[in-house]
Every structure is written in structure tokens, then in C-alpha cells.
Design a protein around this motif. Structure first.
Motif, PDB file in Angstrom:
ATOM      1  N   UNK A 170       0.859  -1.190   0.000  1.00 50.40           N
ATOM      2  CA  UNK A 170       0.000   0.000   0.000  1.00 50.40           C
ATOM      3  C   UNK A 170       0.892   1.236   0.000  1.00 50.40           C
ATOM      4  N   UNK A 171       1.496   1.473  -1.140  1.00 52.28           N
ATOM      5  CA  UNK A 171       2.431   2.579  -1.283  1.00 52.28           C
ATOM      6  C   UNK A 171       1.718   3.848  -1.765  1.00 52.28           C
ATOM      7  N   UNK A 172       2.488   4.872  -2.066  1.00 48.86           N
ATOM      8  CA  UNK A 172       1.921   6.166  -2.466  1.00 48.86           C
ATOM      9  C   UNK A 172       1.109   6.075  -3.754  1.00 48.86           C
ATOM     10  N   UNK A 173       1.411   5.126  -4.639  1.00 50.38           N
ATOM     11  CA  UNK A 173       0.615   4.991  -5.862  1.00 50.38           C
ATOM     12  C   UNK A 173      -0.797   4.521  -5.541  1.00 50.38           C
ATOM     13  N   UNK A 174      -0.973   3.847  -4.413  1.00 48.52           N
ATOM     14  CA  UNK A 174      -2.299   3.399  -3.965  1.00 48.52           C
ATOM     15  C   UNK A 174      -2.965   4.489  -3.142  1.00 48.52           C
ATOM     16  N   UNK A 175      -2.248   5.011  -2.152  1.00 51.96           N
ATOM     17  CA  UNK A 175      -2.862   5.987  -1.244  1.00 51.96           C
ATOM     18  C   UNK A 175      -3.246   7.284  -1.954  1.00 51.96           C
ATOM     19  N   UNK A 176      -2.584   7.592  -3.055  1.00 46.43           N
ATOM     20  CA  UNK A 176      -2.947   8.794  -3.814  1.00 46.43           C
ATOM     21  C   UNK A 176      -4.322   8.664  -4.463  1.00 46.43           C
ATOM     22  N   UNK A 185      -1.443   8.599   3.931  1.00 37.83           N
ATOM     23  CA  UNK A 185      -0.108   8.571   3.349  1.00 37.83           C
ATOM     24  C   UNK A 185       0.841   9.222   4.352  1.00 37.83           C
ATOM     25  N   UNK A 186       1.834   8.521   4.844  1.00 40.48           N
ATOM     26  CA  UNK A 186       2.158   7.145   4.491  1.00 40.48           C
ATOM     27  C   UNK A 186       1.218   6.155   5.190  1.00 40.48           C
ATOM     28  N   UNK A 187       1.061   4.989   4.584  1.00 43.11           N
ATOM     29  CA  UNK A 187       0.257   3.910   5.144  1.00 43.11           C
ATOM     30  C   UNK A 187       1.185   3.084   6.031  1.00 43.11           C
ATOM     31  N   UNK A 219      -7.192  -2.766  -4.699  1.00 42.24           N
ATOM     32  CA  UNK A 219      -5.923  -2.214  -5.157  1.00 42.24           C
ATOM     33  C   UNK A 219      -4.926  -3.348  -5.266  1.00 42.24           C
ATOM     34  N   UNK A 220      -3.992  -3.144  -6.173  1.00 40.38           N
ATOM     35  CA  UNK A 220      -2.941  -4.141  -6.409  1.00 40.38           C
ATOM     36  C   UNK A 220      -1.578  -3.535  -6.105  1.00 40.38           C
ATOM     37  N   UNK A 222     -20.335  -2.339  -5.011  1.00 45.62           N
ATOM     38  CA  UNK A 222     -19.701  -1.056  -5.171  1.00 45.62           C
ATOM     39  C   UNK A 222     -18.213  -1.299  -5.252  1.00 45.62           C
ATOM     40  N   UNK A 223     -17.501  -0.873  -6.302  1.00 48.68           N
ATOM     41  CA  UNK A 223     -16.062  -1.090  -6.394  1.00 48.68           C
ATOM     42  C   UNK A 223     -15.338   0.250  -6.365  1.00 48.68           C
ATOM     43  N   UNK A 224     -14.414   0.377  -5.470  1.00 51.23           N
ATOM     44  CA  UNK A 224     -13.591   1.570  -5.385  1.00 51.23           C
ATOM     45  C   UNK A 224     -12.234   1.186  -5.934  1.00 51.23           C
ATOM     46  N   UNK A 225     -11.932   1.641  -7.120  1.00 51.58           N
ATOM     47  CA  UNK A 225     -10.713   1.198  -7.776  1.00 51.58           C
ATOM     48  C   UNK A 225      -9.667   2.279  -7.765  1.00 51.58           C
ATOM     49  N   UNK A 226      -8.439   1.865  -7.614  1.00 53.87           N
ATOM     50  CA  UNK A 226      -7.362   2.851  -7.585  1.00 53.87           C
ATOM     51  C   UNK A 226      -6.806   3.065  -8.965  1.00 53.87           C
TER      52      UNK A 226
END
Length: 173
Positions: free
Chosen positions: A30-36, A43-45, A94-95, A169-173
Motif C-alpha cells: 500500500x504505497x503512495x501509488x495506492x494511497x494517492x 499517506x504514508x500507510x 488495489x494491487x 460497489x467497487x472503489x478502484x485505484x
């Protein structure tokens, strides 16, 4: 009590509820590309954030780990939220950065949708997606989701929906 959603296997991965033993791996993917992209993830996670996300899960609000069949490595997360008391089931995912672009999200959603239809037969499945996330929109459309014309509850998101009986409901990053 084990639920029908609690163990799903695909050709390349296993989907099962996150456990406290996943804290380190969840923090790492769960890096910044996800938390953004996902507004409720700080952030940070941190490990404390990962622990909180896992511990607060309930039967109708749970996060599932997407793990590689080969070695059990955590590749991503799928959240399933809502259910019988409400009209909608929301799914978010998220991946890990190194797991993207390999068709895993398609594989996971294709396996998850039939299970949602069995667990929540009367519910509408919805996804919130940011309009600039074309890859996720295309994936949702392939899975039978359609735009509702409604804004999402999350900033800048739009709602896509489908019947739980459709090909969530899908919340996609």
C-alpha cells in the motif's frame, strides 16, 4: 462462521480475508501509488493503519487479500462492503505496483462476481471509479457495470452499477 466469500481460488491467486499476519505485507504493497487514489488510506500507510484496516473488518465490511497461488505473496486487496440490510454491495480493490498490468484484477473480479450473486442475490453491486482511470472503467464495463449518472460519495468519483446476478460497489485505484 466461514462465509462463501471467504475462500476463492483462481488460476493464479487465492482470495481470503486479511489477517493480522498480513500487516507487514499489506503495509508494503500500500504505497503512495495506492494511497494517492484511495481517499480513506493515509499517506504514508503504516503498520498501525494496516492493523486497523484488518481488525475493523466485519462480515459485511471486510478486506480480502489477493495472494499468489505459488508462494502466498500478497498481491493486492479487495474490499466487500454493505450487503443484506442495504441495497448495494460495494467492492474496492488495489494491487501492488508489481502486480498491475498482468490481468489479475480481471481474474479476481471474474471469480468474485458469481460469489457475490450467491451471497447477495437481491443487491445491486456498485463501483466508484475516478473518471481518469480508464483501465479500471474498461474492466468494470467488461464485468457488466454501467454508468449510473450519479456522482460517487468519494471525491471526484462516478458510480457504475450492475445487478449482483449480472456477468457489486467497487472503489478502484
Amino acid at each position: 462462521m466461514t462465509r462463501f466469500l471467504d475462500d476463492i481460488r483462481t488460476a493464479r491467486c487465492r482470495i481470503a480475508p486479511l489477517a493480522l499476519g498480513d500487516v507487514d505485507a499489506l503495509t508494503a504493497i500500500t504505497d503512495a501509488t495506492v494511497t494517492a487514489r484511495i481517499h480513506f488510506l493515509p499517506e504514508p500507510f503504516t503498520q498501525a493503519d494496516a492493523r486497523k484496516l484488518i481488525v475493523q473488518g466485519t462480515a459485511d465490511n471486510r478486506f480480502y487479500g489477493i495472494r499468489a497461488c505459488t508462494d502466498g505473496a500478497l498481491l493486492g486487496v479487495v474490499g466487500v462492503h454493505g450487503g443484506p440490510r442495504g441495497r448495494d454491495v460495494e467492492i474496492g480493490y488495489w494491487l501492488a505496483s508489481d502486480a498491475r498490468g498482468r490481468g489479475l484484477a480481471t481474474e479476481v473480479l471474474a471469480a468474485l462476481m458469481p460469489r457475490l450473486a450467491l451471497d447477495y442475490p437481491a443487491c445491486r453491486v456498485v463501483a466508484e471509479c475516478h473518471p481518469d482511470n480508464g483501465r479500471s472503467q474498461a474492466l468494470l464495463e467488461r464485468m457488466g457495470f454501467v454508468f449510473t449518472g450519479q456522482p460517487g460519495r468519494r471525491p471526484g468519483r462516478v458510480v457504475l452499477a450492475r445487478s449482483s446476478q449480472a456477468p457489486g460497489r467497487i472503489d478502484v485505484c
